[in-house]
Design a protein around this motif. Sequence first.
Motif, PDB file in Angstrom:
ATOM      1  N   GLY A   1      39.205  27.701 -20.788  1.00 55.70           N
ATOM      2  CA  GLY A   1      38.420  27.021 -19.764  1.00 55.70           C
ATOM      3  C   GLY A   1      39.293  26.315 -18.748  1.00 55.70           C
ATOM      4  N   GLY A   2      40.349  26.998 -18.308  1.00 55.72           N
ATOM      5  CA  GLY A   2      41.325  26.347 -17.437  1.00 55.72           C
ATOM      6  C   GLY A   2      41.192  26.637 -15.967  1.00 55.72           C
ATOM      7  N   SER A   3      40.104  27.257 -15.539  1.00 55.79           N
ATOM      8  CA  SER A   3      39.986  27.625 -14.128  1.00 55.79           C
ATOM      9  C   SER A   3      39.481  26.487 -13.255  1.00 55.79           C
ATOM     10  N   SER A   4      38.977  25.411 -13.856  1.00 51.19           N
ATOM     11  CA  SER A   4      38.458  24.298 -13.072  1.00 51.19           C
ATOM     12  C   SER A   4      38.437  23.038 -13.929  1.00 51.19           C
ATOM     13  N   GLY A   5      38.190  21.906 -13.274  1.00 55.64           N
ATOM     14  CA  GLY A   5      37.970  20.651 -13.978  1.00 55.64           C
ATOM     15  C   GLY A   5      39.115  20.220 -14.879  1.00 55.64           C
TER      16      GLY A   5
ATOM     17  N   GLY B   1      52.838  31.388 -10.505  1.00 57.45           N
ATOM     18  CA  GLY B   1      54.162  31.881 -10.882  1.00 57.45           C
ATOM     19  C   GLY B   1      54.230  32.534 -12.239  1.00 57.45           C
ATOM     20  N   ASP B   2      55.455  32.876 -12.620  1.00 60.26           N
ATOM     21  CA  ASP B   2      55.686  33.694 -13.810  1.00 60.26           C
ATOM     22  C   ASP B   2      55.375  32.988 -15.117  1.00 60.26           C
ATOM     23  N   ASN B   3      55.339  31.656 -15.113  1.00 55.41           N
ATOM     24  CA  ASN B   3      55.072  30.923 -16.353  1.00 55.41           C
ATOM     25  C   ASN B   3      53.596  30.751 -16.642  1.00 55.41           C
ATOM     26  N   PHE B   4      52.764  31.403 -15.837  1.00 61.68           N
ATOM     27  CA  PHE B   4      51.316  31.347 -16.055  1.00 61.68           C
ATOM     28  C   PHE B   4      50.772  32.749 -16.264  1.00 61.68           C
ATOM     29  N   LEU B   5      50.005  32.905 -17.341  1.00 58.79           N
ATOM     30  CA  LEU B   5      49.357  34.178 -17.646  1.00 58.79           C
ATOM     31  C   LEU B   5      47.868  33.944 -17.823  1.00 58.79           C
ATOM     32  N   PHE B   6      47.091  34.948 -17.469  1.00 59.72           N
ATOM     33  CA  PHE B   6      45.634  34.836 -17.593  1.00 59.72           C
ATOM     34  C   PHE B   6      45.081  36.032 -18.336  1.00 59.72           C
ATOM     35  N   LYS B   7      44.092  35.746 -19.204  1.00 56.46           N
ATOM     36  CA  LYS B   7      43.343  36.804 -19.865  1.00 56.46           C
ATOM     37  C   LYS B   7      41.878  36.417 -19.885  1.00 56.46           C
ATOM     38  N   THR B   8      41.024  37.319 -19.436  1.00 59.22           N
ATOM     39  CA  THR B   8      39.589  37.053 -19.469  1.00 59.22           C
ATOM     40  C   THR B   8      39.147  36.805 -20.909  1.00 59.22           C
ATOM     41  N   CYS B   9      38.398  35.720 -21.099  1.00 60.31           N
ATOM     42  CA  CYS B   9      37.970  35.377 -22.456  1.00 60.31           C
ATOM     43  C   CYS B   9      36.657  34.618 -22.420  1.00 60.31           C
ATOM     44  N   ASP B  10      35.653  35.177 -23.078  1.00 58.56           N
ATOM     45  CA  ASP B  10      34.392  34.494 -23.325  1.00 58.56           C
ATOM     46  C   ASP B  10      34.499  33.883 -24.719  1.00 58.56           C
ATOM     47  N   VAL B  11      34.617  32.551 -24.777  1.00 59.41           N
ATOM     48  CA  VAL B  11      34.907  31.912 -26.060  1.00 59.41           C
ATOM     49  C   VAL B  11      33.742  31.963 -27.032  1.00 59.41           C
ATOM     50  N   THR B  12      32.572  32.419 -26.590  1.00 56.28           N
ATOM     51  CA  THR B  12      31.472  32.600 -27.535  1.00 56.28           C
ATOM     52  C   THR B  12      31.625  33.890 -28.334  1.00 56.28           C
ATOM     53  N   GLN B  13      32.606  34.716 -27.966  1.00 65.26           N
ATOM     54  CA  GLN B  13      32.838  35.994 -28.632  1.00 65.26           C
ATOM     55  C   GLN B  13      34.133  35.923 -29.442  1.00 65.26           C
ATOM     56  N   GLU B  14      34.014  35.955 -30.759  1.00 69.62           N
ATOM     57  CA  GLU B  14      35.192  35.766 -31.604  1.00 69.62           C
ATOM     58  C   GLU B  14      36.278  36.794 -31.324  1.00 69.62           C
TER      59      GLU B  14
ATOM     60  N   VAL C   1      49.169  30.154 -21.107  1.00 66.34           N
ATOM     61  CA  VAL C   1      48.296  31.322 -21.161  1.00 66.34           C
ATOM     62  C   VAL C   1      46.871  30.806 -21.150  1.00 66.34           C
ATOM     63  N   MET C   2      46.119  31.166 -20.107  1.00 69.32           N
ATOM     64  CA  MET C   2      44.768  30.651 -19.943  1.00 69.32           C
ATOM     65  C   MET C   2      43.729  31.715 -20.258  1.00 69.32           C
ATOM     66  N   GLY C   3      42.714  31.314 -21.002  1.00 70.38           N
ATOM     67  CA  GLY C   3      41.562  32.160 -21.229  1.00 70.38           C
ATOM     68  C   GLY C   3      40.350  31.568 -20.548  1.00 70.38           C
ATOM     69  N   ASP C   4      39.606  32.398 -19.792  1.00 66.78           N
ATOM     70  CA  ASP C   4      38.462  31.890 -19.044  1.00 66.78           C
ATOM     71  C   ASP C   4      37.568  33.067 -18.685  1.00 66.78           C
ATOM     72  N   ILE C   5      36.278  32.776 -18.460  1.00 69.88           N
ATOM     73  CA  ILE C   5      35.365  33.845 -18.048  1.00 69.88           C
ATOM     74  C   ILE C   5      35.447  34.123 -16.552  1.00 69.88           C
ATOM     75  N   ASP C   6      36.071  33.222 -15.787  1.00 65.88           N
ATOM     76  CA  ASP C   6      36.168  33.369 -14.336  1.00 65.88           C
ATOM     77  C   ASP C   6      37.359  34.254 -13.994  1.00 65.88           C
ATOM     78  N   GLU C   7      37.124  35.555 -13.982  1.00 68.44           N
ATOM     79  CA  GLU C   7      38.214  36.501 -13.769  1.00 68.44           C
ATOM     80  C   GLU C   7      38.810  36.374 -12.370  1.00 68.44           C
TER      81      GLU C   7
END
Length: 278
Positions: free
Chosen positions: A12-16, A50-63, A33-39
């Motif tokens: 949930g790192g895309s906002s707030g 930059g290179d020290n940030f990675l993103f992967k789409t993740c809906d945390v309601t789905q194990e 490494v951030m997981g968020d539904i906001d692709e």
Amino acid sequence: MRFEGKTAVITGGSSGIGRGTVDLFLREGATVVMGDIDEAEGTAMMSALGDNFLFKTCDVTQEDQVKALMDHAAEKTGGIDIVFNNAGAGGPRDAIDEISGDDWDFAMALLLKSVAMGIRHAAPHLKKRGGGAIVNTASICSFQAGFGPIAYSTAKAGVLHLTKVAAAELAQYKIRVNAICPGFIQTNIFASTVGANKEETQEINSVLGQAAASAQPVGRPGVPSDIAEAAAYLASDAAGFVTGTHLLVDGGMLVGTEGSWNPEIPGMLDAILPEHLR
């Protein structure tokens, strides 16, 4: 550079609060490494941060997606040292005599099960590192009525107990588990709960900011960086002797009734006793 050479997974790192924590951890040297539904926002952040940030789409309601996020982080960076289980939303607002079972289940999946599965699927990677830190986002809603919807409040109370029990079970692996309980923080969570559009969101945030500034001893609204700093402390070596507990970051909102800290409001005794007995 508290986190130089360490990998932190933040949901949930895309906002707030989540975005504030992403920014702080990056400044402190972490690979995030951030997981968020906001692709769309996650992809934009990858280009900007930059290179020290990675993103992967993740809906945390789905194990399966939570597990995939943790595995991806470990594979891409060599391991996981820190996890901030932060993703969430206000959820259904219905009272207990109106809420449906499906809405209740969704709130628990989003706000409580997601944290449990975040811990569960991060733990094997933290064990391989010889230990680490997990921080969970709870809420002042965990403690008493009146601060949020019933499903949200109940789930956040569950996060506190989950934090304590998980800390006990994982202590043997040198994994610390703690929670943060934010008060009223200026984010879009309140507006999203009522389905506000962009203009309405700005209006709601302005009103809440003004109200929060006078509703607690610390005379200003909370901001995401307040929670980010708390998360950084709990995740850092400075908190090496801290586990299984929570940190209130609420501007003093839970210290007592308004009469206990606002000199313009009568305290409880002043309100009920005759003047000659005060």
